[in-house]
Write a protein that holds these residues in place. Structure first.
Motif, PDB file in Angstrom:
ATOM      1  N   VAL A 110       0.842  -1.196   0.000  1.00 25.86           N
ATOM      2  CA  VAL A 110       0.000   0.000   0.000  1.00 25.86           C
ATOM      3  C   VAL A 110       0.880   1.250   0.000  1.00 25.86           C
ATOM      4  O   VAL A 110       0.578   2.240  -0.691  1.00 25.86           O
ATOM      5  CB  VAL A 110      -0.935  -0.015   1.220  1.00 25.86           C
ATOM      6  CG1 VAL A 110      -1.696   1.305   1.337  1.00 25.86           C
ATOM      7  CG2 VAL A 110      -1.919  -1.178   1.123  1.00 25.86           C
ATOM      8  N   LEU A 111       1.976   1.212   0.739  1.00 23.34           N
ATOM      9  CA  LEU A 111       2.912   2.337   0.744  1.00 23.34           C
ATOM     10  C   LEU A 111       3.487   2.567  -0.652  1.00 23.34           C
ATOM     11  O   LEU A 111       3.612   3.709  -1.111  1.00 23.34           O
ATOM     12  CB  LEU A 111       4.025   2.065   1.755  1.00 23.34           C
ATOM     13  CG  LEU A 111       4.966   3.217   2.065  1.00 23.34           C
ATOM     14  CD1 LEU A 111       4.244   4.301   2.842  1.00 23.34           C
ATOM     15  CD2 LEU A 111       6.175   2.725   2.855  1.00 23.34           C
ATOM     16  N   GLU A 112       3.825   1.469  -1.340  1.00 21.20           N
ATOM     17  CA  GLU A 112       4.314   1.586  -2.721  1.00 21.20           C
ATOM     18  C   GLU A 112       3.254   2.209  -3.629  1.00 21.20           C
ATOM     19  O   GLU A 112       3.563   3.042  -4.494  1.00 21.20           O
ATOM     20  CB  GLU A 112       4.721   0.213  -3.258  1.00 21.20           C
ATOM     21  CG  GLU A 112       6.066  -0.287  -2.788  1.00 21.20           C
ATOM     22  CD  GLU A 112       6.524  -1.492  -3.578  1.00 21.20           C
ATOM     23  OE1 GLU A 112       6.604  -1.412  -4.822  1.00 21.20           O
ATOM     24  OE2 GLU A 112       6.804  -2.534  -2.942  1.00 21.20           O
ATOM     25  N   ALA A 113       1.994   1.797  -3.440  1.00 22.21           N
ATOM     26  CA  ALA A 113       0.921   2.344  -4.263  1.00 22.21           C
ATOM     27  C   ALA A 113       0.784   3.857  -4.053  1.00 22.21           C
ATOM     28  O   ALA A 113       0.556   4.607  -5.007  1.00 22.21           O
ATOM     29  CB  ALA A 113      -0.398   1.641  -3.937  1.00 22.21           C
ATOM     30  N   LEU A 114       0.945   4.311  -2.815  1.00 19.51           N
ATOM     31  CA  LEU A 114       0.883   5.741  -2.551  1.00 19.51           C
ATOM     32  C   LEU A 114       2.044   6.480  -3.216  1.00 19.51           C
ATOM     33  O   LEU A 114       1.883   7.601  -3.702  1.00 19.51           O
ATOM     34  CB  LEU A 114       0.892   5.982  -1.043  1.00 19.51           C
ATOM     35  CG  LEU A 114      -0.413   5.610  -0.308  1.00 19.51           C
ATOM     36  CD1 LEU A 114      -0.166   5.495   1.189  1.00 19.51           C
ATOM     37  CD2 LEU A 114      -1.487   6.656  -0.590  1.00 19.51           C
ATOM     38  N   VAL A 115       3.212   5.841  -3.236  1.00 18.47           N
ATOM     39  CA  VAL A 115       4.355   6.457  -3.911  1.00 18.47           C
ATOM     40  C   VAL A 115       4.105   6.535  -5.409  1.00 18.47           C
ATOM     41  O   VAL A 115       4.363   7.559  -6.061  1.00 18.47           O
ATOM     42  CB  VAL A 115       5.645   5.670  -3.606  1.00 18.47           C
ATOM     43  CG1 VAL A 115       6.790   6.158  -4.485  1.00 18.47           C
ATOM     44  CG2 VAL A 115       6.009   5.806  -2.140  1.00 18.47           C
ATOM     45  N   VAL A 116       3.584   5.443  -6.002  1.00 16.15           N
ATOM     46  CA  VAL A 116       3.289   5.436  -7.433  1.00 16.15           C
ATOM     47  C   VAL A 116       2.243   6.501  -7.758  1.00 16.15           C
ATOM     48  O   VAL A 116       2.327   7.182  -8.795  1.00 16.15           O
ATOM     49  CB  VAL A 116       2.800   4.044  -7.871  1.00 16.15           C
ATOM     50  CG1 VAL A 116       2.308   4.066  -9.310  1.00 16.15           C
ATOM     51  CG2 VAL A 116       3.922   3.022  -7.722  1.00 16.15           C
ATOM     52  N   ALA A 117       1.283   6.699  -6.851  1.00 16.41           N
ATOM     53  CA  ALA A 117       0.243   7.704  -7.081  1.00 16.41           C
ATOM     54  C   ALA A 117       0.751   9.124  -6.874  1.00 16.41           C
ATOM     55  O   ALA A 117       0.038  10.081  -7.206  1.00 16.41           O
ATOM     56  CB  ALA A 117      -0.944   7.435  -6.158  1.00 16.41           C
ATOM     57  N   GLY A 118       1.940   9.283  -6.292  1.00 16.38           N
ATOM     58  CA  GLY A 118       2.502  10.614  -6.084  1.00 16.38           C
ATOM     59  C   GLY A 118       2.008  11.305  -4.848  1.00 16.38           C
ATOM     60  O   GLY A 118       2.021  12.545  -4.780  1.00 16.38           O
ATOM     61  N   ALA A 119       1.581  10.531  -3.814  1.00 18.63           N
ATOM     62  CA  ALA A 119       1.051  11.144  -2.592  1.00 18.63           C
ATOM     63  C   ALA A 119       2.121  11.872  -1.806  1.00 18.63           C
ATOM     64  O   ALA A 119       1.796  12.630  -0.883  1.00 18.63           O
ATOM     65  CB  ALA A 119       0.410  10.070  -1.716  1.00 18.63           C
ATOM     66  N   ASP A 120       3.380  11.685  -2.125  1.00 16.37           N
ATOM     67  CA  ASP A 120       4.444  12.398  -1.426  1.00 16.37           C
ATOM     68  C   ASP A 120       4.537  13.860  -1.846  1.00 16.37           C
ATOM     69  O   ASP A 120       5.078  14.697  -1.123  1.00 16.37           O
ATOM     70  CB  ASP A 120       5.795  11.721  -1.683  1.00 16.37           C
ATOM     71  CG  ASP A 120       6.121  11.644  -3.155  1.00 16.37           C
ATOM     72  OD1 ASP A 120       5.381  10.946  -3.890  1.00 16.37           O
ATOM     73  OD2 ASP A 120       7.101  12.284  -3.589  1.00 16.37           O
ATOM     74  N   SER A 121       4.003  14.176  -3.024  1.00 16.13           N
ATOM     75  CA  SER A 121       4.080  15.559  -3.527  1.00 16.13           C
ATOM     76  C   SER A 121       2.725  16.259  -3.538  1.00 16.13           C
ATOM     77  O   SER A 121       2.672  17.480  -3.467  1.00 16.13           O
ATOM     78  CB  SER A 121       4.668  15.566  -4.943  1.00 16.13           C
ATOM     79  OG  SER A 121       3.902  14.736  -5.812  1.00 16.13           O
ATOM     80  N   ALA A 122       1.638  15.515  -3.657  1.00 14.82           N
ATOM     81  CA  ALA A 122       0.296  16.107  -3.674  1.00 14.82           C
ATOM     82  C   ALA A 122      -0.694  15.072  -3.157  1.00 14.82           C
ATOM     83  O   ALA A 122      -0.534  13.870  -3.402  1.00 14.82           O
ATOM     84  CB  ALA A 122      -0.092  16.543  -5.090  1.00 14.82           C
ATOM     85  N   PRO A 123      -1.738  15.492  -2.414  1.00 17.23           N
ATOM     86  CA  PRO A 123      -2.718  14.528  -1.891  1.00 17.23           C
ATOM     87  C   PRO A 123      -3.395  13.749  -3.015  1.00 17.23           C
ATOM     88  O   PRO A 123      -3.629  14.272  -4.104  1.00 17.23           O
ATOM     89  CB  PRO A 123      -3.721  15.416  -1.149  1.00 17.23           C
ATOM     90  CG  PRO A 123      -2.983  16.676  -0.853  1.00 17.23           C
ATOM     91  CD  PRO A 123      -2.037  16.872  -1.988  1.00 17.23           C
TER      92      PRO A 123
END
Length: 746
Positions: free
Chosen positions: A62-75
């Protein structure tokens, strides 16, 4: 506008913040001054790595999926995360991992605006989800299906291979525009990394994977393949192992008391000395290394003082030996559980190619207790008397639960814990025993748990015709002490075998026992008839024993038989004893009594020592001893987990610090004639105030007080951050402001 992490933390209740500090104890060391400091620490790369060590495989995906979705730069919305995970991860399976990430402040925000700490990029693999980087020059996603439908079969094989991951490939054919790789590069479906390396863009990889953008995700843990062993069988086996390891430690203490090995100049124990100890205990070198490490860690053995120190039993060893088997095993089991070392490393080679020695610093691993407890906890989850299908199955389950934990020795540590636990009786037949469960959960009840596991002490032995005695279980303490004196332990375990010899009978006679007492002991305590050979052995040794009597003169030798004294003086070996006859039945020697008796025994005589009253004196050598180290309890290497009250205090302090920070920004009231009135109003309303002041040395300070009284030029109040009553002269106050109560204040 995305919500910053610090604002999200401020909106949480105290219980949520306490859970965060419990799950990530490193955030509380040292105590953060306010929530801004807490939020900053929560995003530090090293802290994020530690927090992710406890996450299972699904949560990391799930953490990887958030990284792929770009959650580190924008919600990003939760729907996008679900789309990336595909149909293999239903909503129910996603709620748990997402809650775990939120509890650790790795993810925050509502479901429609999930944000991720940027440091998470360093936690996931270089190519998260097995996908490459996004390419800005690639055509829009609406055109990708048509472009992919137009590729040739050989081009499709290249794309499918890279889409399966990793997205990086090497090909020298890329410089040929007519090759499959060259054509894909020309259309932007591949990008060049260097002259021989190409990369599949993330957009292309996601399009090729269809409804499973991150590939197949297995949300189920591996099957441990439980096998029933039987709780009674496991506990009986464990009890036998516990008794065996106590006997082996007794042999080690006795051996090193007589012939202590030297401490290596680099620290540790030499290979040959370990081999000698293994032979003495009748175990292999792996088990010997474990027992040596435990004996030193339990302070039963330590380094002696001096220029050339030896490994010598401590005086604690004598206290330990006097206890019952339950007490002795309890100390060893506790020591093993918290041992910050990996005995399994002994005999391996370190990074420099040198063999790792037992008791050396190379065996030290501060996180070993944590990993040991994790393995035992995995066994304890099974029903009593149930074992995993194999050690490999247990390794797979533990690796699924914490893929990042354990390092390169992770899988080997599981095998070492099972092996060591089996030697000690914590584990038996690959299942955790009842004492092992108590050791893990309630160590204070360990003595009673082992006592219930061991069979009832027996009050008899079975004498055999081959001069042995078999104890069918643990013996009563007084009977065990007598048998150890009159016989040697030949094998230990559930049934102990003792062997009688000339030397053991003489040892009992030297200790003051008479032949009649030995006959009575064996006749009373044997469930079988006393063999005639054993009776003859005792009588024969007793007949020769004590006919010569030695004393300190420095030493003397006497006998009622003057002919025997003459025989001693005429013996060729008597010259070294420097004997001088002072009466027909008495000779004296300048040697010590021990040296005199040893010399006579070497010459074939059987003397006995006597005290000043003529009674038999026991001169048995107890071996060397050294003082215990009294070292502090070992640390596990990880920050201590704070308690509930401490967590509540930390949260309260951060809340107060947050309020204080806001007061610093907003304070505008300066010291003037209205200060006493403000303080009296605050005292009446029981409201906190922030004051800035200078002390008697002119050093500026600040404090948050809840005033209790104002008068005589002094304000007195309780410090709501650090606690305690404080008095501040009014003329030293430079600024003051009211502190508004927050909704989270109690």
């Amino acid at each position: 506008m995305p919500t910053p992490l610090v604002d999200w933390l401020r909106a949480q209740d105290d219980e949520t913040l306490a859970v965060l500090l419990r799950l990530r104890p490193d955030l509380a060391v040292p105590p953060p001054a306010d929530l801004t400091v807490l939020a900053t620490r929560a995003g530090i790369r090293a802290s994020v790595h530690r927090a992710c060590d406890d996450l299972d495989r699904v949560t990391l995906i799930v953490l990887e999926a958030l990284v792929v979705a770009g959650a580190d730069s924008a919600p990003v919305p939760l729907a996008e995360v679900r789309r990336l995970l595909g149909p293999d991860v239903p909503g129910a399976a996603l709620s748990g991992p997402l809650a775990a990430l939120r509890e650790r402040a790795l993810v925050w925000g509502p479901d429609d605006e999930l944000s991720l700490v940027p440091a998470a990029l360093d936690v996931v693999p270089r190519h998260p989800g097995g996908l490459g980087r996004e390419t800005a020059g690639l055509a829009g996603s609406s055109e990708l299906p048509g472009m992919l439908a137009a590729v040739s079969p050989d081009e499709r094989r290249v794309l499918d291979a890279l889409a399966a991951g990793p997205p990086i490939g090497r090909s020298r054919a890329g410089s040929d525009p007519d090759s499959a790789v060259g054509r894909l590069l020309a259309r932007g479906l591949l990008v060049r990394v260097d002259a021989e390396t190409v990369e599949l863009p993330r957009q292309v990889g996601l399009a090729l994977r269809g409804d499973r953008p991150l590939g197949t995700v297995d949300v189920s843990p591996p099957d441990i393949g439980a096998r029933k062993r039987g709780a009674d069988v496991v506990d009986r086996t464990a009890g036998g192992a516990a008794l065996g390891v106590l006997r082996q430690l007794e042999l080690l203490i006795g051996f090193w008391g007589r012939t202590p090995p030297a401490v290596l100049r680099s620290g540790g124990l030499g290979v040959r000395e370990l081999r000698r100890a293994a032979k003495e205990m009748d175990v292999d070198e792996t088990v010997a290394a474990l027992l040596v490490e435990l004996a030193v860690a339990a302070d039963l053995i330590g380094e002696s003082d001096g220029v050339a120190p030896d490994w010598v039993p401590t005086t604690n060893a004598d206290v330990w030996a006097a206890g019952g088997p339950e007490l002795r095993w309890s100390l060893i089991a506790r020591t093993w559980l918290d041992l910050p070392r990996l005995p399994g490393l002994v005999g391996r080679k370190d990074d420099a190619g040198r063999v790792i020695a037992a008791l050396s610093e190379s065996v030290r691993r501060p996180l070993a207790p944590r990993d040991r407890r994790r393995v035992l906890a995995g066994l304890a989850e099974l029903r009593p008397g149930t074992a995993p299908g194999s050690p490999a199955a247990l390794r797979d389950v533990l690796a699924w639960r914490a893929p990042r934990r354990g390092g390169r020795l992770r899988d080997e540590v599981v095998g070492w814990v099972l092996t060591e636990g089996t030697v000690l009786g914590v584990v038996a037949l690959d299942a955790i025993s009842t004492p092992g469960r108590v050791l893990l959960d309630k160590p204070d009840g360990l003595v009673g748990a082992l006592r219930a596991t061991l069979p009832e002490p027996v009050d008899h032995v079975l004498l055999q015709a081959d001069l042995t005695a078999v104890a069918p279980g643990p013996l009563q303490p007084e009977l065990a002490a007598e048998l150890v004196l009159v016989a040697e332990v030949e094998s230990a375990g559930g049934a102990t075998v003792f062997r009688f010899t000339d030397a053991t009978i003489r040892r009992a006679l030297d200790a003051g026992r008479t032949a009649a007492e030995l006959h009575e002991l064996l006749a009373k305590r044997s469930a079988t008839p006393v063999p005639q050979g054993l009776t003859y052995l005792i009588d024969d040794v007793a007949r020769r024993h004590g006919r010569l009597r030695g004393g300190v003169a420095s030493s003397f030798l006497r006998s009622d038989d003057a002919v025997l004294i003459s025989e001693v003086l005429a013996h060729p070996d008597s010259a070294a004893l420097e004997l001088r006859r002072i009466a027909p039945t008495v000779v004296v020697s300048p040697l010590s009594l021990v040296e005199l008796l040893d010399g006579l025994r070497a010459a074939g005589f059987s003397p006995a020592a006597e005290d000043t009253g003529g009674a038999v004196l026991d001169l048995t050598d107890k071996g060397r001893r050294t003082a215990p180290r009294r070292r502090a309890p070992g640390r596990t290497g990880s920050p201590p987990e704070p308690g509930g009250e401490q967590l509540a205090a930390l949260v309260s302090r951060m809340r107060a610090g947050d309020a204080l920070a806001g007061v610093r920004r907003d304070a505008g009231t300066r010291a003037n004639g209205g200060i006493p009135d403000l303080l009296r109003s605050a005292a009446a309303a029981r409201q906190r105030v922030w004051i800035g002041f200078v002390d008697g040395h002119g050093v500026a300070g600040e404090r948050v007080l809840e005033p209790t009284s104002v008068g005589g030029g002094v304000v007195e109040g309780r410090d709501t951050v650090e606690g305690g009553l404080h008095r501040v002269p009014l003329h030293r106050i430079t600024s003051i402001a009211m502190v508004e109560s927050s909704s989270n204040d109690s």
